[in-house]
Enzyme design. Structure first.
Site, mmCIF file in Angstrom:
data_model
loop_
_atom_site.group_PDB
_atom_site.id
_atom_site.type_symbol
_atom_site.label_atom_id
_atom_site.label_comp_id
_atom_site.label_asym_id
_atom_site.label_seq_id
_atom_site.Cartn_x
_atom_site.Cartn_y
_atom_site.Cartn_z
ATOM 1 N N SER A 223 0.844 -1.186 0.000
ATOM 2 C CA SER A 223 0.000 0.000 0.000
ATOM 3 C C SER A 223 0.886 1.246 0.000
ATOM 4 C CB SER A 223 -0.975 -0.049 1.180
ATOM 5 O OG SER A 223 -2.026 0.887 1.014
ATOM 6 N N GLU A 339 -9.204 -5.926 -4.055
ATOM 7 C CA GLU A 339 -8.668 -4.909 -3.138
ATOM 8 C C GLU A 339 -9.782 -4.282 -2.309
ATOM 9 O OE1 GLU A 339 -5.612 -3.924 -2.499
ATOM 10 O OE2 GLU A 339 -4.375 -4.795 -4.086
ATOM 11 N N HIS A 433 -7.621 -5.938 0.157
ATOM 12 C CA HIS A 433 -6.471 -5.074 0.389
ATOM 13 C C HIS A 433 -5.772 -5.447 1.699
ATOM 14 C CE1 HIS A 433 -3.957 -1.601 -0.151
ATOM 15 N NE2 HIS A 433 -4.285 -1.109 1.034
#
Length: 526
Positions: A223, A339, A433
């Site tokens: 990320s 995600e 995610h």
């Protein structure tokens, strides 16, 4: 504890010295305690675990950026006289709003947070590959001491793991006209990236003492950590500080909330922040308490991201890659298949999503994001949200790096998480995610889920692939097909990582080409 004389300064090596007279019960005789020597002083050698991995926690790599040093580049850490025990994490950097899945082990938050931790089976002279972890959290949250970031399992695979803290949010990425003026480089706003670079320099100068090879460093992150990897690859200040790169979900390529901003735009945001607080000058901002600064920025923490300042980042990161001026290193990168997971979505709801997301290009969007039933509608809606959030940026990063003729490997993480009481439901749409972090670190048990041998086998594959890439520049693992380099001519094959991993062609290239055309940037520009 003893101070080391000049004759005992052995940079980059481990050695024995008498640290203290330690009484053995019933004898009282002195025992020699082993220490590691780094540039700033001595660090006590930790007792390794059953697998031979020792951990060194909370080592300062820079001086505290407090008081007048708030919003200045990091300074070298001060030497210490006593032997550092390195048995606990340092404070994490001040957070705006931590995410619920962040389970911290550090005692608290502080501006005095520029520390790193090391896990290693090595000793001086071993020359093991080094993996340098940059945590995620949107540039406004996260820390190296999260339970899922424990480096023990990776270190068991023969690498030295380094995990760092770096300044976050307004503390790490505030640009301001006055800060730009006071800078010797006419730049402001990238203090968090400068922290990462300072930590890499510390690793270069000291990691040999822990068994690491300073010229075989892999930076990796997820990320915002992955976005940071792309930024470091584009920064001339990080040249030669790493030799390989791994990006897990994210890159600065023009999309989304975390895009890099021109200096003038970032300065406006900084000035607006000051005005909101009634602070017209940088001196007044430096006099503000951390609580006041966090309160002023909590409503929009993603305003504070890297700045194209002409110093850390000479031009936009996308343009740097388009001009083939990025670090010339192997790259392993990809993202997760879901995600942003979504519940059931009807065909009508998908149509509404496309109309709202692409109001001026609805017809074109409907041609590339298609569905014929409710199941496909849900998966397509997940694709729309995930592409805009992470996928399009990461795709472009991979494309540009491969187009430069550099070794590039692409993956899609597609392993769903189990529930707390059993396996994932049959309709679970893949990896959400950040779900990949525990698999890469081998820390599945940091979350109370019903892990099975299925998930553990995927984690083992990822541990093997990531560490082999760090060692050789090629991802290899038992159970994985031979992983080819990514090709951008339409014949490329990516690795779908799941319990039964497969190589496959890019199924939706038209989506990424459509989205890329909407970024609106000149790839060769500044």
């Amino acid at each position: 504890m003893n101070r080391f004389s000049g004759s005992m300064r052995m940079h980059g090596t481990a050695m024995w010295c008498t640290a203290a007279c330690l009484a053995i019960a019933g004898f009282g005789s002195p025992v020699a305690a082993q220490v590691i020597r780094v540039e700033q002083g001595a660090i006590a050698v930790r007792s390794p675990d059953a697998d031979g991995v020792a951990s060194y926690l909370g080592i300062p790599y820079a001086a505290p950026p407090v008081g007048e040093w708030r919003w200045r580049p990091p300074r070298p850490p001060q030497p210490w006289n006593d032997t550092l025990s390195a048995d606990r994490f340092g404070d994490r950097c001040i957070q705006t709003t931590p995410f619920p899945d962040m389970l911290f082990q550090s005692p608290g938050e502080s501006e005095d947070c520029l520390t790193l931790s090391i896990w290693t089976k090595g000793v001086a002279g071993d020359a093991l590959p080094v993996m340098f972890w940059i945590h995620g959290g949107g540039y406004f949250s996260g820390a190296s001491d999260e339970e899922r970031h424990d480096g023990e399992a990776l270190a068991r695979h023969g690498v030295v793991v380094v995990a760092i803290n770096y300044r976050l949010g307004v503390f790490g990425f505030l640009a301001h006209p006055e800060l730009t003026t006071e800078s010797a480089f006419g730049a402001s706003g990238n203090y968090g990236l400068l922290d990462q670079i300072a930590a890499l320099r510390w690793v270069r100068d000291n990691i040999a003492a822990f068994g690491g090879e300073p010229t075989n460093v892999t930076i990796f992150g997820e990320s915002a950590g992955s976005y940071s990897v792309s930024a470091l690859m584009a920064s001339p200040l990080a040249t030669d500080l790493f030799q390989k790169a791994i990006g897990q979900s994210g890159a600065h390529m023009g999309w989304g909330d975390l895009h890099d901003r021109p200096l003038a735009a970032a300065e406006r945001i900084g000035s607006e922040c000051g005005a909101q607080m009634g602070a017209g000058t940088v001196a007044e901002l430096r006099a503000a308490t951390p609580t006041q600064l966090v309160a002023a920025t909590r409503a929009a923490p993603r305003r504070f991201t890297p700045t194209v300042d002409g110093y850390v980042l000479p031009r936009s990161i996308r343009a740097t890659f388009a001009r083939r001026e990025q670090a010339q290193v192997p790259l392993l990168a990809g993202w997760n298949s879901a995600e942003i997971p979504l519940p059931s979505v009807s065909l009508g709801q998908l149509d509404t999503l496309l109309a709202l997301t692409f109001p001026e290009e609805y017809a074109a969007a409907a041609r590339v994001y298609t569905a014929t039933n409710a199941r496909e509608a849900r998966l397509t809606a997940i694709a729309v949200r995930s592409d805009l959030f992470i996928g399009a940026n990461t795709w472009k990063w991979i494309e540009l790096h491969a187009q430069a003729g550099l070794p590039t490997y692409r993956y899609l993480f597609d392993q769903p998480l189990p529930g707390p009481d059993g396996p994932p439901p049959p309709d679970t749409p893949g990896g959400r995610h950040a779900a990949d972090i525990e698999f890469v670190f081998g820390t599945l048990d940091s979350k109370p889920l019903a892990w099975s041998e299925t998930e553990r086998s995927v984690s083992d594959m990822m541990l093997d692939a990531w560490t082999s890439f760090a060692a050789t520049g090629t991802p290899v693992a038992s159970g994985l097909p031979t992983w080819p380099r990514w090709r951008t001519d339409g014949t490329g094959q990516l690795m779908r990582i799941r319990a039964s991993p497969t190589l496959e062609s890019e199924g939706h290239r038209d989506r990424y080409l459509f989205l890329d055309a909407r970024v609106g940037r000149d790839d060769g520009g500044s």
